[in-house]
Design an enzyme around this catalytic site. Structure first.
Site: not given
Ligand code: GLA
Ligand code: ZN
Length: 666
Positions: A151, A306
């Site tokens: 991210e 995710e």
């Molecule tokens: C983000 C991060 C993950 C985790 C999630 C939790 O998307 O990339 O590492 O912290 O949030 O929702």
């Protein structure tokens, strides 16, 4: 490079480094992954301190062992570079790797996603470990893809970044006079004598030069993209030819994702919708729109990297996903052109900030949980749909959504500082199209418009050089272009156009925008005509027509009777101008009218309320996804001779949160 698999991906972020002292748990995890139909995990995302516990001391054995064990059980690995969080020894020894905020304070060690993108030391450390991972770990056949960092986002204002910013500006503007002209620095006497005087925007310093703010944002994207490039170069130097991804975020405004996407081979993104907060279909449209945006970044299949199997721990209320929602969300990613649905996270951590974040395997650790059952059902469905992998989404309609225009608009100090409702306006256009089952692509101003029948440009405030020509040619050649108020107002340096707006297109639209009225929250106007009345809020553009036909007119205020919606025939095509911020019902009717007139391809003749319907196709088949996000079962009659159901129990009705996938031979 293309990323191809012969299956749909199912799995998620897995953090075995948290469990190395519990081999029993690691064994159990593999059993459970296999049983739930997971075929891939992302490994190593935040493992740097385990991989390199001391400077230059590398421990890769544990990772290699896990990759191998997973592989032997049919589970592939997406291998991460660990740059999203650095070890403490590095921060202590080389403080320059720590980020400096806009008030010029350097952060202490902690958190994650807070390194300097410019620091030569950080870049060197990343280079070393990435190259080693490529040489020693990614050679395993179980590794199928690189997950570059995590991210990407944020900005650093350290001296190194300031210098890089100045160099970037020097290259762009060549002379300080040129920069002063383009930035309009005579305003409030902010003229620079040399590039050395320039600093990044700061709330304790300069924020009022909009062109500086805009260039800083461009620079942050440039520097982040350069960092990604640097990360990938190390992998290539280490001999890895595997494709790369980076996990992007929901409508993230900090980076120009169209540019970031150019650095990677496949887009993936992290989706955490607030299901059950609003009408579920609205959340589904929001999520679907982000899928479409992500797919559009490269015009290629993407995947969901995710999503939460149940509730997150960081949203204001940690609402559980109701039964069926995990399945529906996963299938929506596929419906909108995705190649897989992954979760964060496989096993819930025991401690620290995410110990209450949902996971496939929770602290209880057993298979007899609601979540585990739903994950398993999803795994089975994705397996059944394996043949869909590689098929693509075709769209005849597109929405221009340009990051630079959004940045400039939000910074404008203009007609409505209490809220422009830009994204909401985009969503209204999108909703109007999607309710008809029209697939939608998103474009930024660098993309080509050709190939689309209709292009919408909601609030295209900033015109990058050349967009006027693209729009003009698109309409002249027979396209339908719909633009709204507050478009073509400033150039790419955020300088207001002289001589009338929408700049360069007044003849194409057959009008000139003369004044823009902003409305208080409680104020309502309406557009009336053709026996209809549509509510208007926030913005009313007062246009002077010169050839355009008025289709709706304002009902109230001193401009009652002025045009609120116009149409102009230009060349072979049509240019519509939406003068005001209309309610959703307007976009529903307007999109329907245009879709019918232009013969836009629709997934189904009529779509009951609450359904999200999308198609994708390959050479042989067209696939139709019907998802019900409404409160009630919905009748959805299909001729099953032509369109054969591939999953779901289909008896002419699609139940709540159910997904039915059909296939027809082309
Ligand atoms: C983000 C991060 C993950 C985790 C999630 C939790 O998307 O990339 O590492 O912290 O949030 O929702
Ligand atoms: Zn920095």
């Amino acid at each position: 490079m293309d990323f191809r698999t012969d299956k749909l991906l199912h799995g998620g972020d897995y953090n075995p480094e948290q469990w190395l002292k519990r081999p029993d748990i690691l064994e159990k995890d593999i059993d459970m992954l296999e049983e739930s139909g997971c075929n891939v995990v992302s490994l190593g995302i935040f493992s740097w301190s385990t991989l390199e516990p001391e400077e230059g001391v590398f421990h890769f054995g544990w990772l290699q062992e896990i990759i191998d064990k997973l592989y032997k059980r049919g589970i592939s690995t997406i291998l991460a570079t660990p740059s999203g969080a650095r070890p403490k020894w590095m921060a202590d020894k080389y403080p320059e790797v720590l980020r400096v905020d806009e008030t010029r304070h350097r952060a202490l060690f902690g958190f994650r996603h807070n390194h300097c993108y410019t620091s030569p030391v950080y870049r060197e450390k990343v280079h070393i470990i990435n190259k080693k991972l490529a040489q020693e770990v990614a050679t395993h056949p179980g590794v199928i893809l690189w997950h570059i960092s995590n991210e990407y986002g944020g900005e650093c204002h350290c001296p190194l970044c300031q210098e890089a910013f100045r160099n970037w500006l020097k290259e762009k503007y060549q002379t300080i006079e040129n920069l002063n002209d383009k930035w309009c620095t005579t305003f409030w006497s902010h003229t620079y004598n040399s590039f050395d005087q320039i600093e990044s925007p700061s709330k304790i310093g300069e924020t009022q030069l909009h062109a500086l703010n805009l260039d800083w944002k461009r620079f942050v994207t440039h520097q982040t993209a350069d960092f990604i490039h640097h990360e990938i170069a190390a992998l290539r130097e280490g001999g890895s030819t595997l494709p790369t991804t980076a996990n992007l975020m929901h409508y993230f405004g900090g980076l120009d994702y169209f540019k970031i996407a150019k650095e990677i081979d496949v887009v993936s993104w992290d989706t955490y919708p607030t299901w059950h907060k609003e009408a579920v279909i609205d959340t589904a449209y929001d999520n679907g729109m982000c899928h479409d945006l992500m797919r559009s970044l490269k015009g290629k299949p993407f995947f969901q990297m995710e999503s939460c199997p149940t509730s997150t721990n960081w949203q204001s209320v940690s609402k559980l996903k109701k039964p069926g929602m995990l399945f529906a969300q996963s299938m929506q990613a596929i419906a909108h052109g995705g190649e897989g649905a992954l979760y964060f996270q496989i096993r819930q951590s025991r401690g620290a900030s995410e110990k209450f974040h949902g996971a496939v395997i929770d602290h209880y650790g057993g298979k007899d949980t609601r979540v585990f059952r739903e994950v398993t059902e999803t795994g089975e469905a994705l397996l059944d749909l394996a043949q869909i992998a590689g098929s693509t989404t075709k769209a005849q309609a597109a929405i221009l959504h340009d990051c630079e225009s959004r940045w400039a608009m939000e910074d404008a100090q203009g007609p409505r500082n209490m809220g422009l409702h830009y994204m909401n306006t985009v969503k209204k256009v999108y909703g109007g199209l999607r309710k008809l089952g029209v697939n939608v692509d998103f474009l930024d101003m660098e993309e080509s418009l050709s190939g689309y029948r209709i292009v919408f440009a909601p609030m295209l405030y900033l015109f990058r050089a050349g967009i006027e020509e693209k729009i003009r040619n698109f309409v002249a050649d027979g396209g339908t272009f719909v633009m709204t108020y507050w478009s073509g107002v400033v150039d790419e340096n955020d300088l207001c156009f002289l001589g009338g707006t929408p700049h360069g297109l007044m003849d194409v639209f057959g009008l000139r925008s003369t004044e823009l009225d902003a409305l208080y929250d409680q104020d309502v106007n309406a557009g009336v005509g053709e026996g209809k009345t549509y509510e208007i809020r926030n913005f009313c553009d007062l246009v002077k027509t010169n050839g355009a036909e008025t289709l709706l007119a304002y009902r109230d205020d001193f401009y009652a009777g002025y045009p609120a919606l116009t149409k102009n025939v230009f060349g072979e095509g049509e240019a519509y101008y939406v003068c005001a911020d209309f309610e959703q019902a307007f976009y529903d009717d307007f999109c329907r009218k245009l879709a019918e007139e232009k013969g836009l391809e629709r997934a189904a003749a009529e779509i009951p309320e609450g359904l999200d319907v999308a198609t994708r196709e390959d050479e042989k088949y067209k696939y139709l996804f019907v998802q019900n996000y409404g409160a009630e079962p919905a009748a959805f009659p299909m001729d099953t001779e032509t369109y054969q159901p591939m999953t779901g129990e289909y008896d002419g009705v699609v139940r709540r949160f159910e997904t039915v996938v059909f296939r027809k031979e082309k």
